[in-house]
Design a protein around this motif. Structure first.
Motif, PDB file in Angstrom:
ATOM      1  N   ASN A  46       0.838  -1.192   0.000  1.00  0.00           N
ATOM      2  CA  ASN A  46       0.000   0.000   0.000  1.00  0.00           C
ATOM      3  C   ASN A  46       0.873   1.242   0.000  1.00  0.00           C
ATOM      4  N   GLY A  47       0.394   2.312  -0.626  1.00  0.00           N
ATOM      5  CA  GLY A  47       1.175   3.539  -0.699  1.00  0.00           C
ATOM      6  C   GLY A  47       2.152   3.508  -1.856  1.00  0.00           C
ATOM      7  N   MET A  48       3.028   4.490  -1.899  1.00  0.00           N
ATOM      8  CA  MET A  48       3.996   4.626  -2.987  1.00  0.00           C
ATOM      9  C   MET A  48       5.404   4.728  -2.413  1.00  0.00           C
ATOM     10  N   ASN A  49       6.361   4.042  -3.030  1.00  0.00           N
ATOM     11  CA  ASN A  49       7.752   4.062  -2.590  1.00  0.00           C
ATOM     12  C   ASN A  49       8.639   4.667  -3.656  1.00  0.00           C
ATOM     13  N   VAL A  50       9.388   5.689  -3.265  1.00  0.00           N
ATOM     14  CA  VAL A  50      10.314   6.370  -4.168  1.00  0.00           C
ATOM     15  C   VAL A  50      11.733   6.129  -3.673  1.00  0.00           C
ATOM     16  N   LEU A  51      12.598   5.602  -4.539  1.00  0.00           N
ATOM     17  CA  LEU A  51      14.006   5.469  -4.202  1.00  0.00           C
ATOM     18  C   LEU A  51      14.701   6.750  -4.634  1.00  0.00           C
ATOM     19  N   MET A  52      15.283   7.454  -3.674  1.00  0.00           N
ATOM     20  CA  MET A  52      15.929   8.729  -3.959  1.00  0.00           C
ATOM     21  C   MET A  52      17.424   8.604  -3.697  1.00  0.00           C
ATOM     22  N   VAL A  53      18.219   8.995  -4.675  1.00  0.00           N
ATOM     23  CA  VAL A  53      19.666   8.944  -4.508  1.00  0.00           C
ATOM     24  C   VAL A  53      20.258  10.310  -4.827  1.00  0.00           C
ATOM     25  N   GLY A  54      21.340  10.632  -4.136  1.00  0.00           N
ATOM     26  CA  GLY A  54      22.089  11.854  -4.397  1.00  0.00           C
ATOM     27  C   GLY A  54      23.470  11.490  -4.911  1.00  0.00           C
ATOM     28  N   VAL A 142      18.269  -2.644  -3.868  1.00  0.00           N
ATOM     29  CA  VAL A 142      17.431  -2.199  -2.753  1.00  0.00           C
ATOM     30  C   VAL A 142      16.209  -3.098  -2.610  1.00  0.00           C
ATOM     31  N   GLU A 143      15.572  -3.450  -3.719  1.00  0.00           N
ATOM     32  CA  GLU A 143      14.412  -4.344  -3.638  1.00  0.00           C
ATOM     33  C   GLU A 143      14.817  -5.717  -3.112  1.00  0.00           C
ATOM     34  N   HIS A 144      15.977  -6.192  -3.541  1.00  0.00           N
ATOM     35  CA  HIS A 144      16.467  -7.498  -3.095  1.00  0.00           C
ATOM     36  C   HIS A 144      16.716  -7.498  -1.586  1.00  0.00           C
ATOM     37  N   MET A 145      17.228  -6.384  -1.057  1.00  0.00           N
ATOM     38  CA  MET A 145      17.581  -6.313   0.359  1.00  0.00           C
ATOM     39  C   MET A 145      16.376  -6.032   1.253  1.00  0.00           C
ATOM     40  N   THR A 146      15.426  -5.257   0.766  1.00  0.00           N
ATOM     41  CA  THR A 146      14.321  -4.795   1.609  1.00  0.00           C
ATOM     42  C   THR A 146      13.012  -5.532   1.374  1.00  0.00           C
ATOM     43  N   LYS A 147      12.876  -6.164   0.215  1.00  0.00           N
ATOM     44  CA  LYS A 147      11.611  -6.794  -0.200  1.00  0.00           C
ATOM     45  C   LYS A 147      10.484  -5.765  -0.294  1.00  0.00           C
ATOM     46  N   VAL A 148      10.871  -4.499  -0.526  1.00  0.00           N
ATOM     47  CA  VAL A 148       9.920  -3.405  -0.736  1.00  0.00           C
ATOM     48  C   VAL A 148       9.939  -3.042  -2.221  1.00  0.00           C
ATOM     49  N   LYS A 149       8.784  -3.045  -2.862  1.00  0.00           N
ATOM     50  CA  LYS A 149       8.719  -2.715  -4.283  1.00  0.00           C
ATOM     51  C   LYS A 149       8.871  -1.205  -4.480  1.00  0.00           C
ATOM     52  N   ILE A 150       9.817  -0.817  -5.316  1.00  0.00           N
ATOM     53  CA  ILE A 150      10.070   0.596  -5.605  1.00  0.00           C
ATOM     54  C   ILE A 150       9.212   1.016  -6.790  1.00  0.00           C
ATOM     55  N   ASP A 151       8.451   2.094  -6.627  1.00  0.00           N
ATOM     56  CA  ASP A 151       7.557   2.565  -7.688  1.00  0.00           C
ATOM     57  C   ASP A 151       8.200   3.606  -8.579  1.00  0.00           C
ATOM     58  N   HIS A 152       9.066   4.459  -7.991  1.00  0.00           N
ATOM     59  CA  HIS A 152       9.697   5.518  -8.786  1.00  0.00           C
ATOM     60  C   HIS A 152      11.125   5.751  -8.329  1.00  0.00           C
ATOM     61  N   TYR A 153      11.915   6.328  -9.228  1.00  0.00           N
ATOM     62  CA  TYR A 153      13.332   6.586  -8.975  1.00  0.00           C
ATOM     63  C   TYR A 153      13.622   8.056  -9.260  1.00  0.00           C
ATOM     64  N   LEU A 154      14.315   8.739  -8.328  1.00  0.00           N
ATOM     65  CA  LEU A 154      14.714  10.135  -8.507  1.00  0.00           C
ATOM     66  C   LEU A 154      16.184  10.291  -8.131  1.00  0.00           C
ATOM     67  N   GLU A 155      16.881  11.123  -8.900  1.00  0.00           N
ATOM     68  CA  GLU A 155      18.321  11.319  -8.685  1.00  0.00           C
ATOM     69  C   GLU A 155      18.671  12.794  -8.889  1.00  0.00           C
ATOM     70  N   GLY A 260       8.258   6.692 -15.768  1.00  0.00           N
ATOM     71  CA  GLY A 260       6.863   6.672 -15.343  1.00  0.00           C
ATOM     72  C   GLY A 260       6.456   7.809 -14.437  1.00  0.00           C
ATOM     73  N   PHE A 261       7.440   8.610 -13.973  1.00  0.00           N
ATOM     74  CA  PHE A 261       7.104   9.694 -13.052  1.00  0.00           C
ATOM     75  C   PHE A 261       6.903  10.976 -13.860  1.00  0.00           C
ATOM     76  N   GLY A 262       5.679  11.176 -14.334  1.00  0.00           N
ATOM     77  CA  GLY A 262       5.388  12.284 -15.230  1.00  0.00           C
ATOM     78  C   GLY A 262       4.438  13.296 -14.660  1.00  0.00           C
ATOM     79  N   THR A 263       3.898  14.129 -15.549  1.00  0.00           N
ATOM     80  CA  THR A 263       3.023  15.227 -15.144  1.00  0.00           C
ATOM     81  C   THR A 263       1.808  14.745 -14.355  1.00  0.00           C
ATOM     82  N   GLY A 264       1.152  13.697 -14.860  1.00  0.00           N
ATOM     83  CA  GLY A 264      -0.050  13.212 -14.186  1.00  0.00           C
ATOM     84  C   GLY A 264       0.220  12.765 -12.771  1.00  0.00           C
ATOM     85  N   GLU A 265       1.320  12.028 -12.584  1.00  0.00           N
ATOM     86  CA  GLU A 265       1.671  11.543 -11.255  1.00  0.00           C
ATOM     87  C   GLU A 265       1.989  12.697 -10.314  1.00  0.00           C
ATOM     88  N   MET A 266       2.722  13.698 -10.811  1.00  0.00           N
ATOM     89  CA  MET A 266       3.054  14.855  -9.974  1.00  0.00           C
ATOM     90  C   MET A 266       1.809  15.610  -9.542  1.00  0.00           C
TER      91      MET A 266
END
Length: 456
Positions: A46-54, A142-155, A260-266
């Motif tokens: 449930n919810g949305m998971n974003v993997l954020m890296v710097g 990250v998915e392999h280690m956490t078993k949490v499905k990542i929905d979007h990626y930002l860098e 997949g992280f586009g205008t509609g999602e924002m």
């Protein structure tokens, strides 16, 4: 951390700003295929998971800024910050989990993006995933280690972080002790500071402020993100189309995101999060085991606690809060948690019950009092006018925290007194001022809400 800046601005601000502005952000973002050919992924929670890296990209930073903020050297194009941001299904909570870059990881089988050599699954540090396989391998790891499905990626890189903070007019940070780091040039006195982009970058990059190294740095990053959210949601910047346009333009040259992280999602997410505030956010670091693992040729790695980490990621999948949400107290910031300070209270006035009142009041704000207040001999004939905090100079930071809770008290050095501080209550005593440490960790996962770590 820099991605967190982008996320809070691009997503939270979308509410009410308008489709054209967000579309311009969408078309300006560089796209990466972070989810290409991924199989056997975790189930959707449930919810949305974003993997954020710097990353440490700094191509557009001026030579003067590089010198001033200690940003010289050749960038490694690696991840120095990795976070999972979970947005709850009802869009009223964001849970930020920092993943230490030196975490032990089993990198899945992949083809090295630099050498084109095929690798079987092998151990390494988690930040090596980006160097060897870019965003795709980072998400897979990250998915392999956490078993949490990542929905979007930002860098995001250094450039967008600095410029975004500047366009927002700076971010306010409080510290209960001086912070100095010779590597980044950070030099902050005790108190409240309005940091510009370069100063903010020094603050979130510093690893040599104290012995906490990278773990201390992650706490400062989380505190900064909470302060950034407070600034963005309280200043009206995000609801002003002109201001928002200026903020988004600073991000266009350096942000990378999945396709997949586009205008509609924002827009959808932004509209849902109009009421977002620092108290809606919570921050923690994945729980660690006491001992790490030494990998030959790689160095020391941090091991995640097998039980606590699994419970943490279960909570993300099940969309449960990580920290107890409590109303924020107007407590003063101190450098040492009151729970770590032992106190003996003595009545210096002879007034019946004063020692017990002071002991109880100090205990209620967290100090470890003896619960056995004493009486100063002769105090009835010669009462003490001003409350005294007597302390051994070796425990001066603890004494300063205690004195903060007793405004107007006298601090008296007593060499050899030992670790227990002494309060001699005087006739001037009125009440104890509540205090709290900068790093308050609550609940099962050591998580804090954003309103607990921003400036009082």
């Amino acid at each position: 951390m820099r991605v967190a800046t982008t996320f809070s601005v691009a997503v939270l601000a979308a509410a009410g700003i308008g489709h054209s502005v967000v579309t311009s952000l969408d078309t300006g973002i560089r796209r990466v295929d972070a989810f290409k050919d991924m199989k056997n992924r975790p189930e959707q929670g449930n919810g949305m998971n974003v993997l954020m890296v710097g990353t440490d990209g700094r191509d557009k930073i001026t030579p003067a800024e590089k010198q001033k903020y200690r940003l010289g050297g050749v960038p490694c194009h690696c991840t120095d910050t990795i976070m999972i941001v979970h947005i709850s299904e009802d869009r009223d909570r964001a849970s930020v989990v920092s993943l230490p870059r030196d975490s032990y990881a089993d990198l899945p089988a992949h083809t090295d993006q630099n050498t084109r050599k095929k690798h079987h699954e092998h151990p390494n540090k988690i930040n090596a995933a980006y160097a060897e396989g870019g965003p795709n391998l980072t998400v897979r790891t990250v998915e392999h280690m956490t078993k949490v499905k990542i929905d979007h990626y930002l860098e995001v890189d250094f450039t967008s972080f600095m410029k975004t903070v500047d366009v927002l007019g700076g971010v306010e940070i409080c510290t209960a002790r001086p912070l100095k780091d010779s590597h980044t040039g950070l030099d902050m006195a005790e108190g409240t500071h309005l940091l510009n982009g370069g100063e903010a970058l020094q603050y979130v990059r510093s690893r040599y402020v104290d012995g906490a190294s990278d773990l201390g740095r992650m706490q400062r990053q989380q505190r900064f993100l909470a302060a950034l959210i407070a600034k963005a949601t309280s200043s009206g910047v995000l609801l002003n189309p002109v201001k928002f346009r200026d903020v988004t333009r600073t991000l266009l040259g350096s942000v990378r995101a999945d396709k997949g992280f586009g205008t509609g999602e924002m827009l959808d997410l932004g509209r849902a999060m109009r009421g977002f505030s620092p108290s809606s956010s919570e921050f923690t670091t994945v729980p660690l085991s006491a001992r790490g693992t030494l990998l030959p040729g790689i160095g020391s790695t941090l091991r995640w606690h097998p039980v606590k980490a699994e419970r943490l990621f279960d909570a993300l999948r099940e969309d449960r809060p990580l920290a107890p949400h409590r109303s924020r107290s107007r407590a003063a910031l101190v450098g040492v948690a009151p729970q770590q300070i032992r106190v003996q209270v003595d009545n210096g006035t002879g007034a019946p019950g004063l020692g017990r009142r002071v002991d109880a009041a100090l205990r209620s704000t967290g100090f470890r009092t003896s619960r056995l207040p004493g009486n100063v001999p002769g105090a009835e004939q010669k009462p003490l006018g001003r409350t005294v905090v007597a302390y051994d100079p070796r425990w001066d930071r603890s004494a300063k925290a205690l004195a903060t809770s007793l405004p107007g008290c006298e601090m008296r050095r007593v060499p050899g007194q030992g670790p227990t501080l002494k309060v001699i209550a005087g006739t001037d005593f009125k009440a104890v001022r509540p205090v709290r440490a900068e790093d308050i960790h609550q609940g099962e996962f050591g998580a804090v809400t954003g309103d607990q770590v921003v400036c009082p």
